[in-house]
Design a protein around this motif. Structure first.
Motif, PDB file in Angstrom:
ATOM      1  N   ALA A 223       4.921   0.984  -3.605  1.00 35.38           N
ATOM      2  CA  ALA A 223       5.789   1.292  -2.464  1.00 35.38           C
ATOM      3  C   ALA A 223       6.823   0.195  -2.321  1.00 35.38           C
ATOM      4  O   ALA A 223       6.976  -0.423  -1.275  1.00 35.38           O
ATOM      5  CB  ALA A 223       4.980   1.469  -1.189  1.00 35.38           C
ATOM      6  N   ASP A 260      13.865   1.450  -1.378  1.00 30.97           N
ATOM      7  CA  ASP A 260      13.923   2.176  -0.108  1.00 30.97           C
ATOM      8  C   ASP A 260      13.754   1.136   1.000  1.00 30.97           C
ATOM      9  O   ASP A 260      12.644   0.677   1.261  1.00 30.97           O
ATOM     10  CB  ASP A 260      12.805   3.219  -0.049  1.00 30.97           C
ATOM     11  CG  ASP A 260      12.788   4.006   1.247  1.00 30.97           C
ATOM     12  OD1 ASP A 260      13.590   3.695   2.145  1.00 30.97           O
ATOM     13  OD2 ASP A 260      11.969   4.944   1.368  1.00 30.97           O
ATOM     14  N   GLU A 262      13.506   1.129   4.072  1.00 34.23           N
ATOM     15  CA  GLU A 262      12.622   1.436   5.190  1.00 34.23           C
ATOM     16  C   GLU A 262      11.149   1.484   4.788  1.00 34.23           C
ATOM     17  O   GLU A 262      10.280   1.627   5.644  1.00 34.23           O
ATOM     18  CB  GLU A 262      13.038   2.764   5.828  1.00 34.23           C
ATOM     19  CG  GLU A 262      14.429   2.710   6.451  1.00 34.23           C
ATOM     20  CD  GLU A 262      14.822   4.040   7.057  1.00 34.23           C
ATOM     21  OE1 GLU A 262      13.931   4.761   7.548  1.00 34.23           O
ATOM     22  OE2 GLU A 262      16.018   4.365   7.030  1.00 34.23           O
ATOM     23  N   ASN A 263      10.878   1.388   3.484  1.00 34.06           N
ATOM     24  CA  ASN A 263       9.473   1.409   3.034  1.00 34.06           C
ATOM     25  C   ASN A 263       9.334   0.553   1.777  1.00 34.06           C
ATOM     26  O   ASN A 263       8.811   0.983   0.766  1.00 34.06           O
ATOM     27  CB  ASN A 263       9.013   2.843   2.767  1.00 34.06           C
ATOM     28  CG  ASN A 263       7.497   2.926   2.589  1.00 34.06           C
ATOM     29  OD1 ASN A 263       6.751   2.188   3.218  1.00 34.06           O
ATOM     30  ND2 ASN A 263       7.043   3.823   1.734  1.00 34.06           N
ATOM     31  N   ASP A 264       9.818  -0.680   1.853  1.00 33.17           N
ATOM     32  CA  ASP A 264       9.763  -1.592   0.720  1.00 33.17           C
ATOM     33  C   ASP A 264       8.826  -2.747   1.069  1.00 33.17           C
ATOM     34  O   ASP A 264       9.097  -3.505   2.004  1.00 33.17           O
ATOM     35  CB  ASP A 264      11.163  -2.123   0.401  1.00 33.17           C
ATOM     36  CG  ASP A 264      11.199  -2.844  -0.936  1.00 33.17           C
ATOM     37  OD1 ASP A 264      11.148  -2.168  -1.972  1.00 33.17           O
ATOM     38  OD2 ASP A 264      11.276  -4.090  -0.937  1.00 33.17           O
ATOM     39  N   TYR A 266       6.105  -2.520   2.609  1.00 37.28           N
ATOM     40  CA  TYR A 266       5.949  -2.282   4.048  1.00 37.28           C
ATOM     41  C   TYR A 266       4.814  -3.114   4.629  1.00 37.28           C
ATOM     42  O   TYR A 266       4.967  -3.743   5.680  1.00 37.28           O
ATOM     43  CB  TYR A 266       5.692  -0.796   4.303  1.00 37.28           C
ATOM     44  CG  TYR A 266       5.705  -0.420   5.773  1.00 37.28           C
ATOM     45  CD1 TYR A 266       6.818   0.184   6.341  1.00 37.28           C
ATOM     46  CD2 TYR A 266       4.618  -0.672   6.596  1.00 37.28           C
ATOM     47  CE1 TYR A 266       6.843   0.524   7.690  1.00 37.28           C
ATOM     48  CE2 TYR A 266       4.632  -0.353   7.941  1.00 37.28           C
ATOM     49  CZ  TYR A 266       5.745   0.247   8.480  1.00 37.28           C
ATOM     50  OH  TYR A 266       5.768   0.568   9.811  1.00 37.28           O
ATOM     51  N   LYS A 273       0.944  -0.728   9.242  1.00 39.49           N
ATOM     52  CA  LYS A 273       0.383   0.501   8.671  1.00 39.49           C
ATOM     53  C   LYS A 273      -0.627   0.140   7.593  1.00 39.49           C
ATOM     54  O   LYS A 273      -0.503  -0.889   6.915  1.00 39.49           O
ATOM     55  CB  LYS A 273       1.480   1.386   8.074  1.00 39.49           C
ATOM     56  CG  LYS A 273       2.321   2.118   9.097  1.00 39.49           C
ATOM     57  CD  LYS A 273       3.248   3.117   8.410  1.00 39.49           C
ATOM     58  CE  LYS A 273       4.084   3.885   9.415  1.00 39.49           C
ATOM     59  NZ  LYS A 273       4.990   4.863   8.762  1.00 39.49           N
ATOM     60  N   MET A 278       1.249   3.730   3.749  1.00 37.02           N
ATOM     61  CA  MET A 278       2.606   3.485   3.249  1.00 37.02           C
ATOM     62  C   MET A 278       2.809   4.148   1.880  1.00 37.02           C
ATOM     63  O   MET A 278       3.932   4.507   1.520  1.00 37.02           O
ATOM     64  CB  MET A 278       2.879   1.985   3.162  1.00 37.02           C
ATOM     65  CG  MET A 278       2.041   1.237   2.156  1.00 37.02           C
ATOM     66  SD  MET A 278       2.264  -0.539   2.304  1.00 37.02           S
ATOM     67  CE  MET A 278       1.222  -1.103   0.953  1.00 37.02           C
ATOM     68  N   ASP A 281       3.573   7.706   2.667  1.00 38.17           N
ATOM     69  CA  ASP A 281       4.964   7.728   3.113  1.00 38.17           C
ATOM     70  C   ASP A 281       5.922   7.673   1.924  1.00 38.17           C
ATOM     71  O   ASP A 281       6.949   8.355   1.908  1.00 38.17           O
ATOM     72  CB  ASP A 281       5.240   6.530   4.031  1.00 38.17           C
ATOM     73  CG  ASP A 281       4.562   6.645   5.383  1.00 38.17           C
ATOM     74  OD1 ASP A 281       3.985   7.718   5.671  1.00 38.17           O
ATOM     75  OD2 ASP A 281       4.589   5.655   6.149  1.00 38.17           O
ATOM     76  N   ALA A 282       5.599   6.849   0.936  1.00 33.77           N
ATOM     77  CA  ALA A 282       6.482   6.689  -0.219  1.00 33.77           C
ATOM     78  C   ALA A 282       6.645   8.000  -0.976  1.00 33.77           C
ATOM     79  O   ALA A 282       7.737   8.318  -1.464  1.00 33.77           O
ATOM     80  CB  ALA A 282       5.947   5.598  -1.150  1.00 33.77           C
ATOM     81  N   ARG A 285       8.856  10.300   1.284  1.00 32.01           N
ATOM     82  CA  ARG A 285      10.224   9.786   1.315  1.00 32.01           C
ATOM     83  C   ARG A 285      10.895   9.950  -0.046  1.00 32.01           C
ATOM     84  O   ARG A 285      12.117  10.175  -0.134  1.00 32.01           O
ATOM     85  CB  ARG A 285      10.230   8.324   1.750  1.00 32.01           C
ATOM     86  CG  ARG A 285       9.777   8.111   3.194  1.00 32.01           C
ATOM     87  CD  ARG A 285       9.830   6.645   3.593  1.00 32.01           C
ATOM     88  NE  ARG A 285      11.183   6.143   3.544  1.00 32.01           N
ATOM     89  CZ  ARG A 285      12.089   6.309   4.504  1.00 32.01           C
ATOM     90  NH1 ARG A 285      11.771   6.998   5.590  1.00 32.01           N
ATOM     91  NH2 ARG A 285      13.307   5.810   4.382  1.00 32.01           N
TER      92      ARG A 285
END
Length: 670
Positions: A223, A260, A262-264, A266, A273, A278, A281-282, A285
Motif C-alpha cells: 500500500a 497514491d 491518500e493511501n501511501d 498509511y 487503520k 489499508m 482500501d488500496a 482505490r
C-alpha cells in the motif's frame, strides 16, 4: 526509426548512427512509437525516464547492442578515499551531488517493515558486492561478523555514514578488511532508480539486454509507491528481457503500485487503520485509479539474471496482473538479512491475477515465490527451487525477519495452481490460504501453515479475521470479500519425501498471524478436513425451503479437500482418506541436486522405488472450481489445462507417474 546512443561519443549528438546521443535518457525523451534505441557498450551513470509510450503494434524498444554490454547504474565511482584508522577509510561527498534525494539521509522504513528504522537506502559496493551498514563508527572499526547473515564471511566488510552539516557533506566510513579502496573497484549508490518512468501510463516498452545495477531503491510495501531499479510504473505491456538485474538496496524489478498520496504508507504515517484495512482500501482505490485489464499489467519478464537484491528480485502489487515471468535465474535475495519485514522474496506479488511464473530457477532467497492476497488464476509451474532457507539452522532469524520456504500462498481464495515444480528447500509450500491445487510436484520439504495464518491474534486473545478480495474471473473488478475457511485444496500426483528429521509442530506468531509450522512431510496435515461428500450433507441440496440459520455454522466450517495419486517416501504421511496412493518407507529415497559449471542435474532413486506405479492424468475438470470466486483451475483465456506435459515439456503417457517428470530416470538434466 533507429536512435543510437554511445557513451564514448566525443560529444552530445542527435541520435543518428554518425552522431549518437551520449546518454540513454536523451534518447528516451525523443523515442516515439515504433522506434528502437540501440545502446553501445559502456557504463551509463544516469536515470532513464522514458517520456513517450509505445503502442501495442508499435513498441518502443531499448536494446543493448552487445548483450549486457550497456550498463545502467545507480552508482558513482568513489575515488579518493583517505585512510582513517585500522582497516577503515573515509570518503566525503558534497550533498549537492544528490539533488533532492540523498540516500545517506533517507531511511528504509514503512508499512510492513519490521526491522528498526536505522538502515539507509544508500550502499557502498566493493568489487560489485554490497557492504554491511553499521549504526556506529565503532562497529565499523570492529568489523565483526553479522550473526544473522547468510554469508557471514562477507559480513565483516562494513560501512557507516554521518552528516557533516557545517560542510554540507555526507561522510562515509568503510572497513575494507585490509584492501586499499583506491586500488579496488568501489562504488556508492546515488540514484533511486535506473530505468523507470516518473509518470504512469508509459505503455508498451521493451528493455532488452542491459546490465542494471546498484540503485538506492526504497522499501516497497503493497500500500505504497513501489519503486525498483527498473519497472513500468503503473503501465501496460512492458517486456524486460535478457537483462542482468543486481545489487538493488531493496527491489530489482517493480511491476507494482503507483503513488497514491491518500493511501501511501498509511499505517506508518497515520497509525489509525489496521494494517489489513489499508490493503483493502488500496485494492478499491486502485480500481478508481484505472486498475483494469485494459490499462494495467500484461508485462513479460523473461530470461533475466536477478541477484543480490535485499528486498525482492521482482515486486508487484496490482500492477503485475496478467503478466508472465519466465526463464529467469533469481538468487541471493535478502541473504545479507539486513532488511526485515513482510515483503521479502525472490518474487513477491500481491494480486497476481492470471500471472504465470514458469521455468524459473530460484535459490538462496528468504522465500522463493510469495503470492500474497488475490492469487486468482495464478500458476506457478516448471520452476526449480532449492536452498531457500538459511544455510545453517544455527543462524538466528533477524528480528522482524520472515521464515523461509519455496512458495508461500497467503490469504488468497484461489484458484492458485502449483504444478510440475522441483521443490528442494526445507519447507516446500506454505498455504495460509485456500483454493490451491498442488499437482505433479517433487517436494523434499513439507506443506506448512495448513489451516492457519489467516487471522491476527489480538492482545485480548481473540482473533481478528482477514477479509481479502476475490475477483470476477480473469478480471480485476472485485466480486466480493471473505475471510478464510481453509481447505478447498487439491493435492494430486505429487512425490513427498521426508528429507529432514521431524520436529514437533510449532504454532507461532509470524507477522502477527498465527502459523502452524508443520514438519511432517505429506498430506496428513489435512486429516481434519472433510471430503466433499461429508461437507455437502448439511446444506440439504434437495431441500426446496432451506433454513439459513440452521446452516450458518456450516457456512463457516472448513472446506473439503481432494487428495489422490500421491507417492510418499521415508515416512511421509498421507491424508487419512486418500485411497489411491503409493507409500514406501524403506529403502530410503534420495534426491541430490548437482551443480557443475552452472548446469544442474538431479540424481535420484525415486523412480526405481516407484516400481512402475502410475495414476491418472489430471485436467481442469478434475480440479473443478475454487469455492469463493467460483472460478475453474484453467488457463487465463478460459481454456482447459491438461497436465500431460512435465517439468521439461515431455509428454506424459495415457497413465501418469507422480512427480514432475514423465519418465523414470536416475539422472535428470535440468
Amino acid at each position: 526509426m533507429i536512435i543510437y546512443v554511445d557513451i564514448h561519443a566525443c560529444r552530445d549528438g542527435n541520435g543518428t548512427e554518425q552522431n549518437p546521443f551520449k546518454h540513454i535518457n536523451d534518447a528516451a525523451q525523443a523515442a516515439k512509437p515504433g522506434d528502437e534505441v540501440i545502446v553501445a557498450p559502456g557504463i551509463y551513470r544516469e536515470y532513464v525516464n522514458p517520456l513517450h509510450a509505445g503502442l501495442e503494434t508499435k513498441r518502443i524498444t531499448y536494446r543493448s547492442r552487445v548483450p549486457l554490454g550497456a550498463v545502467i547504474t545507480g552508482a558513482e565511482k568513489a575515488i579518493g578515499w583517505k585512510h582513517y584508522k585500522g582497516n577503515v577509510w573515509v570518503f566525503r561527498v558534497n550533498n549537492n551531488t544528490f539533488g533532492n534525494y540523498n540516500p545517506y539521509t533517507t531511511l528504509i522504513k514503512g508499512d510492513w517493515y519490521f526491522g528498526p528504522f536505522v538502515r539507509h537506502t544508500g550502499a557502498v559496493y566493493l568489487n560489485d558486492r554490497q557492504l554491511y551498514e553499521t549504526q556506529t563508527l565503532e562497529e565499523c572499526l570492529e568489523g565483526n561478523v553479522y550473526i544473522h547473515s547468510w554469508e557471514p564471511e562477507w559480513s565483516v566488510y562494513k560501512w557507516y555514514t554521518e552528516q557533516d552539516t557545517e560542510k554540507n557533506e555526507t561522510v562515509i566510513y568503510a572497513n575494507f578488511q585490509g584492501k586499499d579502496p583506491n586500488e579496488e573497484d568501489v562504488d556508492i549508490s546515488v540514484r533511486r532508480n535506473c530505468f523507470m518512468p516518473s509518470k504512469t501510463g508509459v505503455d508498451y516498452i521493451t528493455v532488452s539486454g542491459f546490465d542494471i545495477n546498484k540503485a538506492a531503491t526504497t522499501w516497497a510495501p503493497p500500500a505504497a509507491y513501489q519503486d525498483g531499479m527498473i519497472g513500468p510504473h503503473w503501465s501496460k505491456g512492458w517486456i524486460i528481457e535478457d537483462c542482468e538485474i543486481s545489487n538493488s538496496k531493496c527491489c530489482g524489478i517493480s511491476l507494482g503500485k503507483y503513488y497514491d498520496p491518500e493511501n501511501d504508507h498509511y499505517f506508518t504515517n497515520r497509525h489509525v487503520k489496521s494494517a489489513t484495512q489499508m490493503e483493502r482500501d488500496a485494492v478499491c482505490r486502485g480500481q478508481y485509479h484505472g486498475w483494469t485489464k485494459e490499462r494495467i499489467g500484461s508485462h513479460i519478464v523473461r530470461r533475466c539474471h536477478i541477484h543480490h537484491c535485499e528486498q525482492t528480485g521482482i515486486v508487484g502489487r496490482l500492477g503485475c496482473v496478467f503478466s508472465t515471468i519466465e526463464d529467469n535465474h533469481i538468487h541471493h535475495i535478502n541473504c545479507m538479512q539486513e532488511l526485515a519485514g513482510a515483503e521479502v522474496a525472490g518474487i513477491k506479488l500481491h494480486a497476481a491475477i492470471d500471472v504465470t511464473m514458469r521455468r524459473n530457477h530460484i535459490h538462496h532467497t528468504t522465500m522463493g515465490i510469495w503470492c500474497d492476497w488475490e492469487a486468482q488464476g495464478t500458476r506457478i509451474t516448471q520452476n526449480l527451487f532449492h536452498d531457500n532457507n538459511a544455510p545453517s539452522e544455527n543462524i538466528p532469524l533477524v528480528p522482524g525477519g520472515m521464515s523461509s520456504c519455496d512458495v508461500f500462498v497467503e490469504v488468497s481464495h484461489g484458484p492458485t495452481l502449483i504444478d510440475n515444480n522441483i521443490s528442494l528447500s526445507r519447507i516446500s509450500f506454505k498455504l495460509a490460504s485456500q483454493g490451491c491445487a498442488i499437482v505433479h510436484n517433487l517436494c523434499l520439504g513439507p506443506l506448512s501453515s495448513i489451516g492457519s495464518g489467516s487471522d491476527m491474534l489480538l492482545a485480548n486473545g481473540t482473533m481478528a479475521p482477514r477479509y481479502t478480495p476475490y475477483h470476477i474471473p480473469h478480471r480485476t473488478e472485485v466480486a466480493g470479500m471473505m475471510t478464510f475457511l481453509h481447505g478447498d485444496d487439491r493435492i494430486y500426483n505429487n512425490i513427498f519425501i521426508q528429507n529432514w528429521p521431524v520436529k514437533p509442530t510449532e504454532t507461532k506468531e509470524d507477522m502477527g498471524f498465527i502459523m502452524r509450522d508443520n514438519q511432517i512431510q505429506g498430506t496428513s496435515v489435512f486429516d481434519d478436513f472433510p471430503t466433499y461428500e461429508e461437507w455437502i450433507v448439511p446444506f440439504e441440496l434437495d431441500n426446496p425451503q432451506p433454513d439459513m440459520f440452521t446452516m450458518q455454522d456450516h457456512h463457516f466450517g472448513k472446506l473439503p479437500v481432494w487428495v489422490s495419486g500421491n507417492a510418499y517416501f521415508n515416512g511421509a504421511k498421507s491424508w487419512k482418506q486418500e485411497t489411491d496412493k503409493y507409500t514406501l518407507d524403506t529403502p530410503k529415497a534420495y534426491v541430490t541436486l548437482i551443480e557443475k559449471d552452472g548446469s544442474y542435474t538431479i540424481e535420484t532413486n525415486v523412480y526405481d522405488l516407484l516400481d512402475g506405479w502410475s495414476t491418472g492424468i489430471i485436467n481442469s475438470d478434475v480440479l473443478g472450481k475454487a469455492f469463493e470466486p467460483e472460478q475453474r483451475f484453467e488457463n487465463p483465456d478460459g481454456s482447459t489445462i491438461v497436465f500431460n506435459r512435465d517439468f521439461c515439456g515431455n509428454l506424459r503417457s495415457l497413465n501418469a507417474i507422480p512427480g514432475p517428470f514423465a519418465n523414470a530416470a536416475a539422472v535428470i538434466d535440468l
